[in-house]
Write a protein that holds these residues in place. Sequence first.
Motif, mmCIF file in Angstrom:
data_model
loop_
_atom_site.group_PDB
_atom_site.id
_atom_site.type_symbol
_atom_site.label_atom_id
_atom_site.label_comp_id
_atom_site.label_asym_id
_atom_site.label_seq_id
_atom_site.Cartn_x
_atom_site.Cartn_y
_atom_site.Cartn_z
ATOM 1 N N SER A 270 -5.841 42.506 -46.679
ATOM 2 C CA SER A 270 -6.880 43.366 -46.240
ATOM 3 C C SER A 270 -6.412 44.723 -46.068
ATOM 4 C CB SER A 270 -7.412 42.614 -44.947
ATOM 5 O OG SER A 270 -8.428 43.471 -44.675
ATOM 6 N N ILE A 271 -5.243 44.893 -45.516
ATOM 7 C CA ILE A 271 -4.782 46.380 -45.284
ATOM 8 C C ILE A 271 -4.444 46.977 -46.321
ATOM 9 C CG2 ILE A 271 -3.061 47.477 -44.216
ATOM 10 C CD1 ILE A 271 -2.982 45.517 -41.790
ATOM 11 N N GLY A 272 -3.692 46.235 -47.120
ATOM 12 C CA GLY A 272 -3.252 46.927 -48.436
ATOM 13 C C GLY A 272 -4.487 47.249 -49.335
ATOM 14 N N THR A 273 -5.624 46.484 -49.229
ATOM 15 C CA THR A 273 -6.668 46.720 -50.104
ATOM 16 C C THR A 273 -7.430 48.102 -49.503
ATOM 17 O OG1 THR A 273 -7.256 44.355 -50.667
ATOM 18 C CG2 THR A 273 -9.012 45.811 -50.642
ATOM 19 N N VAL A 274 -7.571 48.144 -48.171
ATOM 20 C CA VAL A 274 -7.994 49.061 -47.778
ATOM 21 C C VAL A 274 -7.134 50.539 -47.844
ATOM 22 C CG1 VAL A 274 -8.429 50.356 -45.326
ATOM 23 C CG2 VAL A 274 -9.166 48.012 -45.644
ATOM 24 N N LEU A 275 -5.986 50.345 -47.826
ATOM 25 C CA LEU A 275 -5.224 51.515 -47.761
ATOM 26 C C LEU A 275 -4.925 52.216 -49.468
ATOM 27 C CD1 LEU A 275 -2.041 50.886 -45.539
ATOM 28 C CD2 LEU A 275 -4.102 52.110 -45.192
ATOM 29 N N THR A 276 -5.086 51.429 -50.373
ATOM 30 C CA THR A 276 -5.055 51.571 -51.909
ATOM 31 C C THR A 276 -6.360 51.817 -52.379
ATOM 32 O OG1 THR A 276 -5.043 49.381 -52.762
ATOM 33 C CG2 THR A 276 -2.898 50.629 -51.865
ATOM 34 N N MET A 277 -7.702 51.701 -51.869
ATOM 35 C CA MET A 277 -9.055 51.552 -52.540
ATOM 36 C C MET A 277 -9.371 53.274 -52.297
ATOM 37 S SD MET A 277 -11.459 49.700 -49.983
ATOM 38 C CE MET A 277 -12.748 49.917 -51.155
#
Length: 290
Positions: A270-277
């Motif tokens: 979830s955090i990775g999705t947020v940070l790279t979108m």
Amino acid sequence: MFKRSWPVFLIFVSMISVQSSASFAKYLFPVLGPEAMTAWRLFFSAILLVIIFKPWRKTISKPAIKYIILYGIAMGCMNLSFYNAISRIPLGIAVAIELTGPIMVAMFSGRRLTDFIWLAIAIIGLVMLLPIHQAASDLDPIGLLLALGAGGCWAGYILFGRKAGEIYGAPSVALGSIVASVLLFPIGVWQSGSTMFSLDILPLAFMVSLLASAIPYGLDMVALPRLPAQTFSTLMSLSPVFAAFSGLIVLHEQLTHYQWLAIMFIIVSSIGTVLTMHRPSKIKVLNRED
């Protein structure tokens, strides 16, 4: 320093309020049942949100009606699935699995390699929670499916709510709550009968609604204008941690190291999705009713 950190503190308090409400709701399940608890939660939330947004001040258009109804149905099914899920599996695990709903919505908006990497990490976490091996054999498979269903409904809640908000604005959340309450209240009465109207239960049900809706909504509205969208979304990704600790403190739910690891995989996704979108700098958020 304090000026920069206090909005983050408010978001933490908001998440604690939401997850505490779920723990207290589960505490009432032996008496009220998840269906009746969902019904009262949505009923009181609808009243509070109508008072806040005053939807009667704005004329509703025909195109908005369809999306508000779909939004309300998704909201009601999400709450019902979630409460039935936590009646069978620990709160922290249910919240982690439900989080895959918004993860999927975010990932389907992109087609980059990193999107598939975060998806793979989320899938690893989900597989670790499936009762197909000894470490997860104590988890109820129906509870896991209900949590996945709640995640799917959360995805619909986001998509339909976004469209309803674009057409009708913020009062959509109040009207959607009314639709959800009308949909779920008869189910609650059917399941619990006269017990649902016990005067000993109503104040506790109202407290759950207050913790789940009015308090976090007010805190979010104060904090959101002062936080970057990415920061807010990253903080919300930590909800399963707060849920797990709430379950431990209120319900004495103990998670194994293996289950904590699975939850961490989903949180990292979830955090990775947020940070790279790619996202706009302004926050446009729909408060989740669970």
